[in-house]
Design an enzyme around this catalytic site. Sequence first.
Site, short mmCIF file in Angstrom:
data_model
loop_
_atom_site.label_atom_id
_atom_site.label_comp_id
_atom_site.label_asym_id
_atom_site.label_seq_id
_atom_site.Cartn_x
_atom_site.Cartn_y
_atom_site.Cartn_z
CB CYS A 60 -0.18 -7.24 -2.45
SG CYS A 60 -1.75 -7.08 -3.33
CG ASN B 52 -6.84 0.56 -2.28
OD1 ASN B 52 -7.00 1.10 -1.20
ND2 ASN B 52 -6.11 -0.54 -2.42
CB ALA C 87 -13.20 -2.42 -1.61
CB SER D 122 -6.95 -0.48 6.41
OG SER D 122 -6.57 0.41 5.39
CB VAL E 66 -22.07 -10.01 7.21
CG1 VAL E 66 -23.46 -9.89 6.58
CG2 VAL E 66 -21.71 -8.69 7.92
CD1 TRP F 244 15.49 2.74 -32.42
CD2 TRP F 244 13.26 2.90 -32.25
NE1 TRP F 244 15.05 3.47 -33.49
CE2 TRP F 244 13.68 3.58 -33.42
CE3 TRP F 244 11.90 2.87 -31.94
CZ2 TRP F 244 12.80 4.23 -34.27
CZ3 TRP F 244 11.02 3.51 -32.80
CH2 TRP F 244 11.46 4.18 -33.94
NE ARG G 125 -11.14 11.78 1.47
CZ ARG G 125 -10.73 10.52 1.35
NH1 ARG G 125 -10.07 9.95 2.35
NH2 ARG G 125 -10.98 9.84 0.25
CG ASP H 130 -10.26 -8.54 -4.49
OD1 ASP H 130 -10.07 -7.62 -5.31
OD2 ASP H 130 -9.37 -9.01 -3.76
CE1 TYR I 183 19.50 5.82 -25.05
CE2 TYR I 183 19.93 8.10 -25.72
CZ TYR I 183 20.37 6.80 -25.54
OH TYR I 183 21.67 6.46 -25.82
#
Length: 454
Positions: free
Chosen positions: A48, A311, A17, A44, A86, A440, A27, A289, A432
């Site tokens: 995961c 993100n 984040a 960064s 911090v 299906w 940017r 988070d 399909y």
Amino acid sequence: MKQNSEGKVVIIGGDAAGMSAASKIRREQPNREIIVFEKSQYTSYSACGVPYYISGTVETFDELIVRSPATFRQKYNIDVRTEHLVLSVDPENNRINILDKKADKTFWENYDQLLIATGAKAFCPDLPGTNAEGVFGISTLKSGINLERYLEEKKPRKAVIVGGGYIGLEMAEALLIRGLNVSLVNRQPQVMNTLDPDMGAMVSDAMRNLGVSLYLGEELKAFSVIDGKVSGVITDKRTIETDIVVLGMGSSPNTDFLKGSGIALGMRGAIKVNGQMQTNLPNIWAAGDCAETLHLVSKMHVHIALGTIANKTGVVAGSSIAGEKAIFPGVVGTAVCKVCKYEVARTGLLERDLQKLGIDYATATITALTRAHYYPGAKNITVKLLAEKNSGRLLGGQIIGEEDAAKRIDVLATALTHNLTLQNIMDLDLSYAPPFSPVWDPVQTAARKLINDI
């Protein structure tokens, strides 16, 4: 592109984040002063991916790092200061108190705009033996590196995982791949509390089939320790011998340092924010988070710690800080997990959620093939859907199978996001061909069955 370069932006947290926000601000405002304080030495990175580094699927931890602190400093002119923790936020004076861990000294830093992106912290029980050698919590890249080094150096043969959520299951897979004898302790009667119990039971059976010894409905009480090293996991029913312990008992928002700041906290201690990721105090945002988000199905605020959300909310926070009008609409709670050959996926609400909300609902569960019945390699897949009675509005879905559960859940996530009904799902023009699906699709087969039921 906005050129306003006035005012200093300070960001607490240098992972998904925080750095997504910092990159977005850079940017839009090339000359803006941006300082990021990160308590670890890495920025960064993909938390995961840690279980796949442990298993050896990913060879080096460097592959998990998207951009290093040096890259942010040199290429993007973002002043990233690692190993800076911090300690507190002082909104009245627009400043934060920071510990420089290397120099072992504290100092104050002023800000004009502040983003809190401190993530979540792994739950670590305050029990006898928790600090013993061989007990690991997995929540950061550094913790993953420490565990991998321990596995290499100590060559443990037995492992006990405490907790049956995503981290617990992924770490079970990683340690099985490395050849360890794996046991898992979970206080719930099934693994995966983010599934309904009937679907969780399927995952429990799958893990037993993989060779994991499950101790379900058992509560962790302590760790037995010999010469400073963990030697066993003590539950309310037994002691399980082990050489190493991995804690996967969930996480909570990393917001303890905000006590007394006046920043409003909500669900599970997560920071309350609006759609632009603004807190209740001026010039302070939160993302990732450590922040709440809106559940689009229940319309309740929730705390869900996932990299996708981190993100996205980081980009929205960065846009808002840079003066844009971006909005984060919310989530539907989509998540996937892989345990060896099994894929586990879920989205939307569970039965217990619907019961709490007083929603009149119906469910249907089907087992189908992932490909045309005559095409080689077809696997079983189980789909459970939950829908509102009368209206047929989809409320949630869970899928377990040996292939394609992870991506089929995205059909249901899309349906939930856009408030679709079971009939809408049946009407979708899904692809399909015999190698990919029956005529299906299993998702539509489940919708068809549930329509008949309600």
